[in-house]
Each structure stands twice: as structure tokens, then as C-alpha cells.
Scaffold this active site. Structure first.
Site, PDB file in Angstrom:
ATOM      1  N   LYS A  20       0.639  -1.123   0.165  1.00  0.00           N
ATOM      2  CA  LYS A  20      -0.178  -0.309   0.484  1.00  0.00           C
ATOM      3  C   LYS A  20       0.703   1.242   0.046  1.00  0.00           C
ATOM      4  O   LYS A  20       2.092   1.429   0.492  1.00  0.00           O
ATOM      5  CB  LYS A  20      -1.427  -0.139   1.747  1.00  0.00           C
ATOM      6  CG  LYS A  20      -0.167  -0.095   2.554  1.00  0.00           C
ATOM      7  CD  LYS A  20       0.536   1.075   2.948  1.00  0.00           C
ATOM      8  CE  LYS A  20       1.018   1.027   4.627  1.00  0.00           C
ATOM      9  NZ  LYS A  20       1.689   2.337   4.539  1.00  0.00           N
ATOM     10  N   ASP A 147      -1.872  -1.774  10.574  1.00  0.00           N
ATOM     11  CA  ASP A 147      -1.508  -2.026   9.231  1.00  0.00           C
ATOM     12  C   ASP A 147      -2.290  -3.702   8.546  1.00  0.00           C
ATOM     13  O   ASP A 147      -1.886  -3.584   7.299  1.00  0.00           O
ATOM     14  CB  ASP A 147      -0.281  -1.576   8.424  1.00  0.00           C
ATOM     15  CG  ASP A 147      -0.114  -0.145   8.349  1.00  0.00           C
ATOM     16  OD1 ASP A 147      -0.980   0.362   8.542  1.00  0.00           O
ATOM     17  OD2 ASP A 147       1.342   0.073   8.099  1.00  0.00           O
TER      18      ASP A 147
END
Ligand code: C5P
Length: 323
Positions: A20, A147
Site C-alpha cells: 500500500k 496495517d
């Protein structure tokens, strides 16, 4: 990408999960639990971790791909922790051989380790036939790290809380990136620590601040997105690694629509006008010698998914469950 000596058959589950980039990362106050509250916008990009799960008599992990030697293979490995957590949650035996093939920079601020954990949850669930619903997997993921939920869901999402509470965000079109990668990673905890020293006072999150960014995403406007990219941790990462200013400047000179450090760094992300332009930026970074490696990618892409889920045999025909 399959490790040497192995061919797919009917006892292997292979899962791919994306890295990401934080299009925006706004950091609030340090809470009593040692975490900062965040408001962030994640975009999943086409750098992938692959996790291959196969039966084993014990829990073990092996690693291949870029910077594989930097990845721990003891119980600090987040993918092993994911397998243990899923086993405890479902009553399955915590025995599996996980093979991680790295495609996301290690400790680079792109959530490669988190993608491994997300992929391991999906792979073990499929291998063990535990059938845990996706929303429950997302809850388990949040226990492993802030995350970890995002690589499960992928695409574009707003993250709040520690970054783990996700709301899908509208996004149109494709965004092309060039990444400048540094061989030596940065510890997320350390970057947050320097952030606290630099801020040293009350701060307030302003969730409205990203209105222009969200509008650009909805419109498929890469120029607008480039102008709105933002990272509150950038100063802290630059304080720790001042040389990161170089790839940021080179990418800007090469016409990037926006540049920033991804998450807690040290990967530098440059938004390009097109796939071709991303290659031009990558070439400029390489020519300037200001990164250990460069990569290009596109986003947004989907979250963790099984790309092969069958039984597996080694190349010589023996089942790989002797370990
Ligand atoms: O959640 P995760 O284990 O990935 O976080 C690593 C470290 O980063 C935490 O121990 C904490 O020091 C810091 N962190 C933080 N605030 C967040 C997320 C991470 O301070 N929202």
C-alpha cells in the site's frame, strides 16, 4: 514464483496480497495505549506478497524474493503469528509451512509484513477449511497490527483509529507510481517516536483536511491527487534519513504530479501521469543513483485473494508434509 522443487497440485494454497501507499497520513495525539490516532487514506498497489501454505507437522516459515534475508523466521514473523491466531480462534492445529515470496520492500513503509500476515490468514483459512467469514478475518487482522486489515480488503480505504478501522473510499481510474527503495528499512515505532519529539505538544486531527484528495479520487484526477498527497510522518522520516530528500527532489524534477514518503518510510512514492511517465521517473531516480532499487506499480488493486488453492506435491511426486 513457486519455490523451486515445488509444482502445484492439490495440497497447496497460494494467496497474493498487495502493498500500500498512504495517499494521506495525518497523525493525532499519542494515546495511553502507546499508539497514535490516525486519519489515513490507503491505496493498494500492484506490488505483491505471495504466501504459499502447505501442510506440515509443525509451524514454519521460509522466505524468498527481494530482501528475503531481512525477514525474521522466528515467532516475531507476523505471518506465523497470523497462523497461530487463526488456529487459536478456530481450534485448528497450528501446523503449516508458510512460504513467503517478497514483492513489497521490507520495512519500507508499504506494509509488506502486514500483507504477509493478511495473506497468511486467508491461506490458512483455505488450507484448514475453517471457513472464517471475511469480516471476522479483518477483526483478527487488526489484532496483529494496525496495517494488517487493509491488505485484506485492498482497493482504496480510509483508515481511522490506529489505522485499522477501515471505510471503503470511492476511486475512479488508475494511478501510476514510481517507488524509490532503500535497502535499509525504518522502524515504524522509531519514526513515530521522532514525530512525537518534533511535535512535542497538543495536536488535533482534522479529518476534513482531505476533502480535496477524496474529490480528486472520485473524479479520477491524478493531477488533483498529486497536489493533495500528504504525510505527517515525512519530517520524522527525513530527520532519521536526511538522504531521502534526494529521491524526492529527483522525482519532482522528473515531473511527478506529487511525491511523498510512503507511511513511515523510507520508500519514496512518486505519482506519475501515466505508466510510461512512471518508467521515466524510475529511470531518472536510477540515473541519479539516489535509491538502492526502483519499482513501478499501479493502484488501486484488490485485497488478499486465493490465486491457487489445491493439493500440492513436490516435483518428485512426494507430498510435502514431511517437515
Ligand atoms: O501496529 P503496529 O505493530 O504495526 O505498530 C508498530 C509501532 O508503530 C507501534 O508499536 C507504535 O509504536 C507505532 N504506531 C503508533 N501509532 C499507530 C500505529 C503504529 O504509534 N497508529
Amino acid at each position: 514464483m513457486i519455490p523451486s522443487g515445488l509444482v502445484p497440485s492439490d495440497r497447496e494454497v497460494r494467496v497474493r496480497a498487495p502493498g500500500k501507499v498512504n495517499l494521506s497520513l495525518r497523525v493525532g495525539a499519542l494515546e495511553a495505549d502507546g499508539y497514535h490516532c490516525l486519519a489515513t487514506i490507503f491505496q493498494a498497489v500492484s506490488l505483491y506478497e505471495e504466501v504459499i501454505a502447505r501442510p506440515s507437522t509443525k509451524l514454519r516459515v521460509t522466505v524468498s524474493g527481494q530482501q528475503a534475508d531481512l525477514v525474521p523466521t522466528d515467532l516475531t514473523n507476523l505471518a506465523l503469528q497470523a497462523a497461530q491466531l487463526l488456529a487459536a480462534h478456530t481450534g485448528a492445529e497450528p501446523a503449516v509451512h508458510l512460504h513467503l515470496h517478497k514483492g513489497v520492500p521490507v520495512a519500507g513503509g508499504m506494509a509488506g509484513g502486514s500483507a504477509d500476515a493478511a495473506a497468511a490468514l486467508v491461506a490458512c483459512d483455505a488450507l484448514w477449511g475453517t471457513g472464517v467469514p471475511r469480516d471476522e478475518l479483518v477483526e483478527l487482522a487488526a489484532r496483529l497490527g494496525s496495517d494488517v486489515p487493509f491488505p485484506l480488503t485492498g482497493h482504496t480505504a480510509i483508515g481511522t483509529g490506529r489505522g485499522q478501522l477501515l471505510t471503503p473510499a470511492m476511486s475512479r481510474g488508475e494511478y501510476h507510481w514510481a517507488f524509490a527503495i532503500r535497502a535499509e528499512g525504518l522502524s515504524t515505532a522509531r519514526v513515530f517516536g521522532v514525530f512525537d519529539e518534533l511535535i512535542a505538544g497538543a495536536i488535533r486531527l482534522e479529518p476534513e483536511a482531505d476533502r480535496a484528495l477524496m474529490q480528486a479520487l472520485r473524479a479520477g484526477d491524478a493531477h488533483g491527487l498529486g497536489r493533495a498527497l500528504h504525510n505527517d510522518l515525512q519530517h520524522a522520516a527525513l530527520e532519521l534519513v536526511p538522504a531521502l530528500a534526494e529521491p524526492l527532489a529527483v522525482a519532482e524534477d522528473a515531473g511527478a504530479l506529487g511525491v511523498l514518503i510512503s507511511g513511515s518510510g523510507p520508500t519514496v512514492a512518486a505519482l506519475a501521469r501515466s505508466r510510461q511517465h512512471a518508467l521515466v521517473i524510475a529511470a531518472a531516480i536510477t540515473a541519479a543513483g539516489v535509491a538502492d532499487q526502483v519499482m513501478t506499480a499501479v493502484g488501486p488493486v484488490p485485497g488478499a485473494r486465493v490465486i491457487q488453492g489445491t493439493r500440492m506435491r513436490t516435483a518428485d511426486g512426494a507430498a510435502d508434509d514431511s517437515d
